[in-house]
Write an enzyme that holds these catalytic residues in place. Structure first.
Site: not given
Length: 167
Positions: A78, A93
């Site tokens: 992620h 992110h």
């Protein structure tokens, strides 16, 4: 999936030749103002200044936003970080609260933490369709040590992988 889909040549994303101080879009999409994302930590720039992106389609491959070292690579896929030669630390992110997916919907590419990367090299494949059913898939690109390495980011615009995100 059709009978011959498994035999089709997979598109490979080649590194992009840029200077060592360049910061580029990690994929094709819409660059948006980071203050508009629906996560206060990012919107209020608590982790640093940056930009965000919206991507369309079922999947996207996020690439290194700069030349440097892959200094952080979460096993869940992620988020990842690249430290540039000048010491600038960039964090990518993907999505808001996507750490909760525990890697489901993310596929790490061949790189590992500590590897040298070139801008445009694939880092993680993201299943936007799967993750987008539950999460806001805004992707943030943040300079986490901007006090030491100030940057001016672009205004909102459509970007292609490799376009500069600096203003």
């Amino acid at each position: 999936m059709g009978l011959f889909d498994a035999f089709k040549k997979k598109e490979t994303l080649a590194p992009i030749e840029v200077s060592d101080d360049a910061v580029i879009a990690p994929a094709d999409g819409e660059l948006i103002d980071i203050t508009t994302v629906k996560d206060e930590v990012f919107a209020q720039k608590m982790m640093g200044d940056g930009v965000a992106f919206h991507y369309s389609g079922d999947k996207v491959t996020l690439c290194a936003p700069a030349n440097g070292v892959l200094s952080v690579l979460f096993p869940t896929g992620h988020a990842f970080g690249v430290t540039m030669a000048n010491g600038t630390e960039l964090l990518v992110h993907c999505g808001i609260n996507t750490v909760e997916a525990k890697g489901d919907g993310f596929k790490l590419c061949a790189k590992k933490q500590g590897d040298t990367v070139k801008a445009g090299e694939p880092i993680v494949e993201v299943n936007l369709k799967k993750l987008g059913a539950k999460y806001d898939m805004s992707t943030m690109l943040i300079c986490t040590n901007g006090a030491d390495h100030p940057m001016t980011f672009s205004k909102p615009k459509t970007v292609k992988r490799g376009d500069s995100v600096l203003g």
